[in-house]
Scaffold this active site. Structure first.
Site, PDB file in Angstrom:
ATOM      1  N   CYS A 133      34.060  41.017  34.255  1.00  0.00           N
ATOM      2  CA  CYS A 133      33.882  39.863  33.367  1.00  0.00           C
ATOM      3  C   CYS A 133      32.433  39.384  33.417  1.00  0.00           C
ATOM      4  O   CYS A 133      31.555  40.041  32.903  1.00  0.00           O
ATOM      5  CB  CYS A 133      34.886  38.766  33.740  1.00  0.00           C
ATOM      6  SG  CYS A 133      35.068  37.500  32.479  1.00  0.00           S
TER       7      CYS A 133
ATOM      8  N   HIS B 194      40.473  41.588  34.367  1.00  0.00           N
ATOM      9  CA  HIS B 194      40.362  41.216  35.785  1.00  0.00           C
ATOM     10  C   HIS B 194      41.365  41.954  36.667  1.00  0.00           C
ATOM     11  O   HIS B 194      42.433  41.407  36.963  1.00  0.00           O
ATOM     12  CB  HIS B 194      40.574  39.711  35.937  1.00  0.00           C
ATOM     13  CG  HIS B 194      39.455  38.891  35.406  1.00  0.00           C
ATOM     14  ND1 HIS B 194      38.480  38.334  36.203  1.00  0.00           N
ATOM     15  CD2 HIS B 194      39.136  38.536  34.138  1.00  0.00           C
ATOM     16  CE1 HIS B 194      37.613  37.676  35.450  1.00  0.00           C
ATOM     17  NE2 HIS B 194      37.985  37.774  34.195  1.00  0.00           N
TER      18      HIS B 194
ATOM     19  N   GLU C 189      41.286  42.253  39.766  1.00  0.00           N
ATOM     20  CA  GLU C 189      41.479  41.549  41.045  1.00  0.00           C
ATOM     21  C   GLU C 189      42.594  40.516  40.957  1.00  0.00           C
ATOM     22  O   GLU C 189      43.055  40.016  41.981  1.00  0.00           O
ATOM     23  CB  GLU C 189      40.156  40.903  41.494  1.00  0.00           C
ATOM     24  CG  GLU C 189      39.779  39.581  40.824  1.00  0.00           C
ATOM     25  CD  GLU C 189      39.197  39.739  39.416  1.00  0.00           C
ATOM     26  OE1 GLU C 189      39.375  40.814  38.808  1.00  0.00           O
ATOM     27  OE2 GLU C 189      38.582  38.769  38.927  1.00  0.00           O
TER      28      GLU C 189
END
Lengths: 222, 761
Positions: A85, A194, A196
């Site tokens: 990002c 994302h 994560e």
């Protein structure tokens, strides 16, 4: 394996990236934007957020942070670097990756669970996946529209440098549905969604994102 | 107001005020009443200086002093300051209440309004609403971990809604997203009365270890007073510019925007910097700067301490060097904090601020006197007893009276309204309710909020409660819900407040968490209208009685009055937030039918209660009668059963019933995963319409596997919760035996289309 996660002022997903490294079996190392020091890490993650507020172009100031000169040098020498990002935006601003990320075509911030197709499983960060594999990870951005000139887009596609593509609707106007790209050497990857946030069943849409982090650990061992 | 030329550069010092006792002062323009101005003169024994007048006027305003509401809020202090887990660690009167959630962890949470600024400037009003509540939580020593935003607007298709809604949503998202706080829920409600009076309430949850609790006070003579964070500018000054134009007409800025402008990046730095300051042990006392800016922070810090305070105002870093002392005192520039620091720790304090590039300046020190003294370039412009500014504002016993129209409103029940006859009409009616703006999919709004950041979000929209993990090792977490049905509150403000409480309580329990404490945001019309004050008095009494019965304290909150246009007040809207604890977030319960072949059970009794319902609004545009009956014993039994069911894995899914009743709950459960259900309503109520659309309270639906069913039924019986079997999951439609069937796709399409159809037009 020690994976560094850089915290810039305004970084937000640094704690998440550290957790993902840990869940994947690595040792996260906190790196500070103001230090000319990578602490000997084996790989680096530039996390999501709004570095320096992103009041100028996203990532435009972070690219001048002291730590980035070390990151850029090391990346040129093969250090695996993943920009997520805001991290992707910083990689583009640093010219480690081509193109740029612009305001979403619908002009709104969007947060949703996003289907992706892994297009390239040869990079340092996608080796755990199979080419063509479909995954779901959160997407959340206000300026996530990937743009580049036609020649660059053709080159990315032709050389297999598109690592992930949006499925089930383009969420932000990215050209050719591009969600992530890599450099020619395959050690630098930029990704707008994302991974994560998808490393535990409990706190995300599943664990499909973990592969990015296990990929790096595997690449380092291999 | 123009001033004589010879006055323009005369600083209105305390000495000057003493020498010019008869000088006319613009107290009325600043919103003070004649007797309030006289009281200030009495306290000081002279006329106030311009700076003092500015401080008193803003601190004695309705917003800061709660002068109309105080007499009714006092009762919350009489509730036992104890949750089901023990004594509260900080209660009403602090920036935010703090409760023990076990394992050495504490949680602080609070909801506040930012209604009027959001109407004037939707984006910045909403953004700074988020920023303000986050600083309140931070000032308790807690790390903010989640936000929620109960929002209310005029009709979805009204032109002014098109102006305010996108801006407010973008502001909430723009600020919260940039701050890195997950938005885990809230409300989006539409009603005619909110046209011109949108409600923007913002809730924040923070966590801390018990030993890290910080209370705002300034003690210890010689301790340094440090202002850190953003520079002070001319934003958010509002009425006080009257003063500025009086004394500084030639040099001063003519007009000031009265809505603050937010910088979430600075707030993010402020959070990390402040938490690092706490961790370093260099903070003796702390206060956030919100409404009334430095006036509030200095007077509240000083009055909570054991001495006085001396501040040199010219040391305050400014964005605009032309600001007058009055304006600096009044400015509501965002992202500022004030700390009290022991001299020996000042260097360490400044080093942490330097690391985060946060500007910090010593602006004064704690003194052994008992006055707050503020100088401007060495000349004293404020010399006041700080308590008189911060706490001794006027208190009004506003007249209140049950309005004449209340009887007629309650007599106008739904009994005379046409009900759907036959399966086709019932099917169409349910679809209309599901697709109505208040029941429809809100992801147009919530998809603009980051719900994932920090990686601890266990539940967020569209669940009834948001759940965040607070300990990754032990899996401890908290659950928060906010609710209010203003339509019920209009019909009966007492019952409406209790209904808001029990709905929020039920939502928390349905997530598997034990409800512990309450925060409230009381949004009402003008306190000068006895009917509104009656609504307010009744609502606070209802909330008090409800909390006492449920055994949970009100730990803090906020009041917003004057939410009205002309004679029309908003629906009384006592938004109630309930926080609960869940020992293991892995046991949390979610709504929605997740698998085929599960038995669907309805918990609680269903009566013919349609007054004030979503159906009466959608089908008839009607509001009258009396709201559903509240049964606090039944609510507690249901909550105990749900919490136990989570802990012992007695159910697979759970979902509370509220607006739109069983029909909307079933529709949502089918929409979620596209898994259908076949239900029989014969045992629920004689009339399938009543079964589907009654809004009787103390109800929920759960699904159980065949293995879970016996143990769950035994637990329900032990708690005395009535259980009725509705049917079995499977297929791809909501199939009501003997009546109608509607496909999951059609439900989803109707439900999802409503907001985008208007907002993307």
């Amino acid at each position: 394996m020690r994976i560094g996660v850089v915290t810039f002022p305004g970084s937000l997903d640094d704690v998440d990236a550290q957790r993902a490294v840990r869940v994947a079996g690595g040792d996260p190392v906190a790196l500070w934007h103001g230090d000319h020091d990578l602490q000997g890490v084996d790989a680096v993650v530039l996390p999501g957020g709004f570095s320096y507020g992103d009041y100028l172009r996203c990532g435009a100031i972070a690219r001048f942070a002291p730590v980035m000169s070390e990151v850029v040098d090391a990346a040129h020498h093969g250090l695996p670097v993943l920009g997520i990002c805001n991290g992707f935006q910083i990689l583009c601003e640093s010219h480690l990756l081509p193109g740029a990320l612009v305001r979403n075509d619908h002009q709104r911030f969007v947060c949703r669970d996003q289907r992706l197709r892994i297009e390239d499983a040869t990079s340092a960060w996608t080796g755990s996946y199979a080419a063509g594999q479909e995954i779901v990870v959160p997407l959340k951005n206000g300026e996530g529209g990937y743009v580049a000139d036609e020649a660059t887009l053709d080159a990315l596609e032709g050389e297999g440098h598109v690592v992930a593509r949006y499925l089930g609707g383009n969420p932000n106007g990215s050209l050719r549905d591009i969600a992530g790209i890599r450099n020619a050497a395959g050690n630098v990857v930029g990704l707008m969604p994302h991974p994560e946030h998808a490393v535990e069943d409990l706190c995300g849409p599943g664990t499909d994102g973990l592969g990015f982090f296990t990929s790096a650990l595997r690449a380092l061992v291999g | 107001m123009t001033a004589a030329p010879e006055q323009t550069r005369v600083l209105d010092t305390v000495e000057h005020a003493t020498q010019t006792p008869d000088r006319e002062q613009p107290w009325a323009e600043l919103g003070l009443k004649a007797d309030e101005y006289e009281e200030i003169r009495r306290i000081l024994g002279r006329r106030p200086t311009g700076a003092e007048l500015a401080m008193y006027s803003v601190m004695w305003s309705e917003h800061c002093s709660y002068k109309s509401s105080k007499v009714h809020l006092r009762k919350f202090g009489q509730l036992p300051q104890e949750t089901p887990l023990g004594k509260t660690l900080a209660g009403i009167g602090e920036n935010a209440g703090v409760i023990d959630v076990g394992q050495g962890w504490a949680v602080t949470f609070k909801v506040e309004s930012h209604n009027h600024p959001s109407y004037v400037e939707p984006y910045q009003g909403a953004a700074t609403g988020v920023g303000g509540i986050v600083r309140d939580i931070l000032a308790m020593g807690a790390r903010p971990v989640a936000v929620m935003d109960p929002l209310r607007f005029g009709p979805l298709d009204a032109p002014d809604t098109a102006r305010v809604l996108p801006g407010i949503v973008a502001g909430v998202g723009g600020y919260g997203n940039c701050l890195g706080l997950p938005n885990i829920g809230g409300e989006v409600v539409f009603d005619d009365t909110y046209l011109g009076n949108p409600l923007v309430n913002a809730l924040c949850v923070g966590v801390l270890r018990h030993e890290d609790l910080h209370l705002a006070h300034a003690s210890g003579a010689g301790n340094q007073v440090v202002l850190y964070g953003a520079r002070t500018g001319g934003d958010g000054i509002g009425g006080v510019s009257v003063l500025a134009s009086e004394t500084f007409s030639e040099d001063g800025p003519a007009k000031r925007p009265s809505v603050q402008v937010g910088d979430p990046f600075m707030e993010k730095l402020l959070i990390e910097c402040t938490l690092e300051l706490f961790a370093a042990g260099v903070v003796a006392g702390i206060q956030d700067l919100g409404g009334a800016g430095l006036s509030c922070a200095t007077s509240e810090l000083a009055s909570a301490g054991d001495g006085g305070m001396h501040v040199e105002l010219s040391t305050v870093p400014l964005r605009d060097s032309s600001l007058s002392p009055e304006e600096i005192l009044m400015s509501e520039s965002q992202e500022r904090m004030m700390a009290v620091v022991e001299p020996a720790r000042l260097e360490a304090f400044m080093a942490v601020c330097g690391k985060w590039d946060v500007e910090a300046v010593v602006v004064g020190e704690v003194t052994d006197g008992d006055h707050l003294v503020i100088d401007w370039h060495g000349e004293t412009v404020v010399d006041v007893p700080p308590r008189s500014v911060a706490h001794d504002g006027p208190t009004y016993e506003r007249p209140y009276a049950r309005p004449e129209w209340q009887d007629a409103l309650q007599a106008d029940t739904t009994a005379a309204l046409a009900r759907p006859s036959g399966a086709d009409e019932l099917r169409a009616t349910l679809l209309d309710v599901v697709a109505s703006p208040n029941q429809a999919d809100k992801s147009w709004v919530t998809d603009q909020y980051d719900r994932y950041v920090r990686g601890n979000t266990v539940l967020a929209q569209p669940e009834g409660a948001g759940v965040v993990r607070i300990d990754e090792e032990t899996h401890l977490g908290v659950s928060v819900a906010t609710d209010c049905n203003g339509r019920f509150a209009k019909l009966d403000p007492y019952a409406g407040a209790v209904l808001a409480l029990v709905e929020s309580y039920r939502n928390v329990a349905a997530s598997g968490a034990l409800p512990l404490a309450v925060t409230d945001c009381l949004n009402f019309g003008s306190p000068e209208d006895p009917a509104v004050m009656w609504q307010f008095e009744r609502a606070t009494q209802g909330l008090f009685d409800g909390c006492r019965a449920l055994g949970i304290p009100v730990t803090g909150g906020n009041v917003s009055l004057y939410n009205q246009t002309g004679e029309t007040a908003i629906l009384p809207t006592p938004v109630v937030g309930v926080l609960g604890v869940i020992d293991d977030v892995r046991t949390r319960l979610r709504g929605g039918f997740a698998a085929d072949g599960r038995t669907v059970l309805l918990l609680g009794d269903t009566r013919d209660e349609l007054d004030g319902s979503a159906w009466s609004d959608v089908a008839h545009g009607h509001l009258g009668g009396v709201p559903p009956v509240v049964d606090l014993d039944a609510e507690q039994a249901l909550a105990r059963l749900l919490v136990r069911s989570a802990r012992e894995a007695l159910v697979e899914t759970a979902q509370d019933l509220s607006d739109g009743g069983l029909g909307v709950a079933l529709a949502e459960a089918v929409i979620k995963h596209g898994t259908g259900v076949t239900v029989s309503l014969d045992d629920v109520a004689g009339d399938p319409f009543v079964a589907l659309l009654s809004e009787s309270t103390a109800r929920a639906i759960v699904t159980v596997t065949p293995e879970q069913a016996p143990a769950f039924r035994a637990a329900a019986e032990a708690e005395g919760v009535p259980v009725r079997e509705l049917g079995t999951t499977g297929g791809d439609a909501l199939d009501v035996t003997g009546s109608f069937s509607v496909g999951a796709d059609e439900l989803r399409t109707r439900w999802a289309a409503t907001l985008p159809a208007v907002l993307d037009a």
